[in-house]
Design a protein around this motif. Structure first.
Motif, mmCIF file in Angstrom:
data_model
loop_
_atom_site.group_PDB
_atom_site.id
_atom_site.type_symbol
_atom_site.label_atom_id
_atom_site.label_comp_id
_atom_site.label_asym_id
_atom_site.label_seq_id
_atom_site.Cartn_x
_atom_site.Cartn_y
_atom_site.Cartn_z
ATOM 1 N N SER A 1 -5.361 2.421 10.934
ATOM 2 C CA SER A 1 -5.626 2.984 12.314
ATOM 3 C C SER A 1 -6.217 4.272 12.389
ATOM 4 C CB SER A 1 -4.244 3.127 13.129
ATOM 5 O OG SER A 1 -3.446 3.755 12.533
ATOM 6 N N TYR A 2 -6.481 4.920 11.295
ATOM 7 C CA TYR A 2 -7.123 6.191 11.320
ATOM 8 C C TYR A 2 -8.637 6.188 10.822
ATOM 9 C CZ TYR A 2 -3.327 9.197 11.728
ATOM 10 O OH TYR A 2 -2.157 10.102 12.763
ATOM 11 N N CYS A 3 -8.976 5.558 9.332
ATOM 12 C CA CYS A 3 -10.148 5.513 8.918
ATOM 13 C C CYS A 3 -10.809 4.066 9.197
ATOM 14 C CB CYS A 3 -10.091 5.619 7.466
ATOM 15 S SG CYS A 3 -9.184 4.684 6.314
ATOM 16 N N SER A 4 -10.185 3.062 9.699
ATOM 17 C CA SER A 4 -10.547 1.633 10.085
ATOM 18 C C SER A 4 -10.913 0.791 8.675
ATOM 19 C CB SER A 4 -11.914 1.714 10.769
ATOM 20 O OG SER A 4 -11.514 2.410 12.133
ATOM 21 N N THR A 5 -10.401 1.272 7.588
ATOM 22 C CA THR A 5 -10.692 0.473 6.316
ATOM 23 C C THR A 5 -9.872 -0.814 6.225
ATOM 24 O OG1 THR A 5 -10.945 2.457 5.035
ATOM 25 C CG2 THR A 5 -10.470 0.576 3.722
ATOM 26 N N LEU A 6 -10.616 -1.812 6.268
ATOM 27 C CA LEU A 6 -9.698 -2.980 5.984
ATOM 28 C C LEU A 6 -9.268 -3.254 4.563
ATOM 29 C CD1 LEU A 6 -8.946 -5.895 7.375
ATOM 30 C CD2 LEU A 6 -11.261 -6.782 6.495
ATOM 31 N N TYR A 7 -8.107 -3.358 4.644
ATOM 32 C CA TYR A 7 -7.320 -3.662 3.309
ATOM 33 C C TYR A 7 -6.743 -5.247 3.059
ATOM 34 C CZ TYR A 7 -6.799 1.245 2.410
ATOM 35 O OH TYR A 7 -7.173 2.678 2.212
ATOM 36 N N ARG A 8 -7.154 -6.084 2.150
ATOM 37 C CA ARG A 8 -7.276 -7.129 2.202
ATOM 38 C C ARG A 8 -6.126 -7.624 0.681
ATOM 39 N NH1 ARG A 8 -12.409 -9.834 2.250
ATOM 40 N NH2 ARG A 8 -12.103 -9.482 4.547
ATOM 41 N N TYR A 9 -4.990 -8.304 0.674
ATOM 42 C CA TYR A 9 -4.209 -8.727 -0.089
ATOM 43 C C TYR A 9 -5.025 -9.625 -1.137
ATOM 44 C CZ TYR A 9 -0.091 -10.326 -2.774
ATOM 45 O OH TYR A 9 0.727 -10.976 -3.768
ATOM 46 N N ASN A 10 -4.655 -9.524 -2.329
ATOM 47 C CA ASN A 10 -5.307 -10.125 -3.258
ATOM 48 C C ASN A 10 -4.104 -10.348 -4.519
ATOM 49 O OD1 ASN A 10 -6.551 -11.263 -5.817
ATOM 50 N ND2 ASN A 10 -8.552 -10.353 -5.226
ATOM 51 N N SER A 11 -3.633 -11.514 -4.572
ATOM 52 C CA SER A 11 -2.464 -11.645 -5.371
ATOM 53 C C SER A 11 -2.698 -11.701 -6.905
ATOM 54 C CB SER A 11 -1.667 -12.953 -5.205
ATOM 55 O OG SER A 11 -2.533 -13.869 -5.317
ATOM 56 N N SER A 12 -4.027 -11.663 -7.315
ATOM 57 C CA SER A 12 -4.541 -11.566 -8.661
ATOM 58 C C SER A 12 -4.359 -10.153 -9.193
ATOM 59 C CB SER A 12 -5.875 -12.297 -8.970
ATOM 60 O OG SER A 12 -6.749 -11.621 -8.386
ATOM 61 N N LEU A 13 -4.574 -9.351 -8.257
ATOM 62 C CA LEU A 13 -4.425 -7.919 -8.687
ATOM 63 C C LEU A 13 -3.180 -7.279 -9.058
ATOM 64 C CD1 LEU A 13 -7.272 -6.560 -6.042
ATOM 65 C CD2 LEU A 13 -7.559 -7.106 -8.557
ATOM 66 N N LYS A 14 -3.005 -6.317 -9.870
ATOM 67 C CA LYS A 14 -1.749 -5.475 -10.113
ATOM 68 C C LYS A 14 -1.818 -4.306 -8.905
ATOM 69 C CE LYS A 14 -2.131 -6.092 -14.965
ATOM 70 N NZ LYS A 14 -2.161 -5.466 -16.438
ATOM 71 N N ALA A 15 -0.690 -3.845 -9.099
ATOM 72 C CA ALA A 15 -0.219 -2.896 -7.881
ATOM 73 C C ALA A 15 -1.429 -1.750 -7.921
ATOM 74 C CB ALA A 15 0.944 -2.176 -8.015
ATOM 75 N N THR A 16 -1.941 -1.177 -9.119
ATOM 76 C CA THR A 16 -2.873 -0.272 -9.174
ATOM 77 C C THR A 16 -4.199 -0.458 -9.421
ATOM 78 O OG1 THR A 16 -2.637 -0.247 -11.542
ATOM 79 C CG2 THR A 16 -1.028 1.286 -10.239
ATOM 80 N N GLU A 17 -4.671 -1.980 -9.041
ATOM 81 C CA GLU A 17 -5.955 -2.325 -9.128
ATOM 82 C C GLU A 17 -6.512 -2.415 -7.765
ATOM 83 O OE1 GLU A 17 -6.295 -5.049 -13.059
ATOM 84 O OE2 GLU A 17 -5.316 -5.893 -11.565
ATOM 85 N N THR A 18 -7.924 -2.316 -7.702
ATOM 86 C CA THR A 18 -8.686 -2.522 -6.422
ATOM 87 C C THR A 18 -9.845 -3.071 -6.739
ATOM 88 O OG1 THR A 18 -9.594 -0.513 -6.312
ATOM 89 C CG2 THR A 18 -7.512 -0.583 -5.213
ATOM 90 N N ILE A 19 -10.433 -3.625 -5.693
ATOM 91 C CA ILE A 19 -11.772 -4.231 -5.729
ATOM 92 C C ILE A 19 -12.423 -3.727 -4.678
ATOM 93 C CG2 ILE A 19 -13.123 -6.206 -5.401
ATOM 94 C CD1 ILE A 19 -11.166 -7.794 -7.011
ATOM 95 N N PRO A 20 -13.427 -2.891 -4.595
ATOM 96 C CA PRO A 20 -14.095 -2.298 -5.710
ATOM 97 C C PRO A 20 -13.214 -1.340 -6.362
ATOM 98 C CG PRO A 20 -14.879 -1.383 -3.755
ATOM 99 C CD PRO A 20 -13.822 -2.361 -3.318
ATOM 100 N N PRO A 21 -13.386 -1.137 -7.647
ATOM 101 C CA PRO A 21 -12.841 -0.153 -8.478
ATOM 102 C C PRO A 21 -12.512 1.022 -8.088
ATOM 103 C CG PRO A 21 -14.183 -1.463 -9.798
ATOM 104 C CD PRO A 21 -14.787 -1.824 -8.318
ATOM 105 N N GLY A 22 -11.637 1.767 -8.481
ATOM 106 C CA GLY A 22 -11.707 3.163 -8.021
ATOM 107 C C GLY A 22 -11.029 3.894 -6.886
ATOM 108 N N CYS A 23 -10.439 2.877 -6.096
ATOM 109 C CA CYS A 23 -9.889 3.233 -4.879
ATOM 110 C C CYS A 23 -8.229 3.572 -4.703
ATOM 111 C CB CYS A 23 -10.114 2.062 -3.784
ATOM 112 S SG CYS A 23 -11.872 1.700 -3.392
ATOM 113 N N LEU A 24 -7.759 3.675 -5.827
ATOM 114 C CA LEU A 24 -6.483 4.153 -6.062
ATOM 115 C C LEU A 24 -6.429 5.695 -5.951
ATOM 116 C CD1 LEU A 24 -3.457 3.537 -6.844
ATOM 117 C CD2 LEU A 24 -4.086 4.016 -9.258
#
Length: 81
Positions: A52-75
């Motif tokens: 609600s602040y930055c309007s980033t859409l976060y999408r759940y991907n069950s193949s990713l670990k808790a510390t992984e993101t696509i694109p990389p580097g968003c942790l």
């Protein structure tokens, strides 16, 4: 829950969508000093949620670990002083 760590994600790259491997997390917006209040987001039964602040859409991907993101580097990681 003692010792439970909620992952924090940031969007320095201005990505429209960030895929993550968890449904409960914190959004920080961007790295300090450009962050917004760090807010808890719970997707519940959904697979997508918009910050609600930055309007980033976060999408759940069950193949990713808790510390992984696509694109990389968003942790978001706090750096020691």
């Amino acid at each position: 829950m003692a010792g439970h760590s909620i992952p924090h994600f940031q969007n320095d790259g201005g990505h429209r969508v960030i895929e993550i491997g968890v449904k409960e997390f914190m959004c920080t917006g961007a790295s300090v000093p450009f962050d917004h209040p760090h807010i808890f987001i719970d997707m519940g039964d959904d697979n997508e949620k918009v910050c609600s602040y930055c309007s980033t859409l976060y999408r759940y991907n069950s193949s990713l670990k808790a510390t992984e993101t696509i694109p990389p580097g968003c942790l978001f990681e706090t750096k020691a002083a």
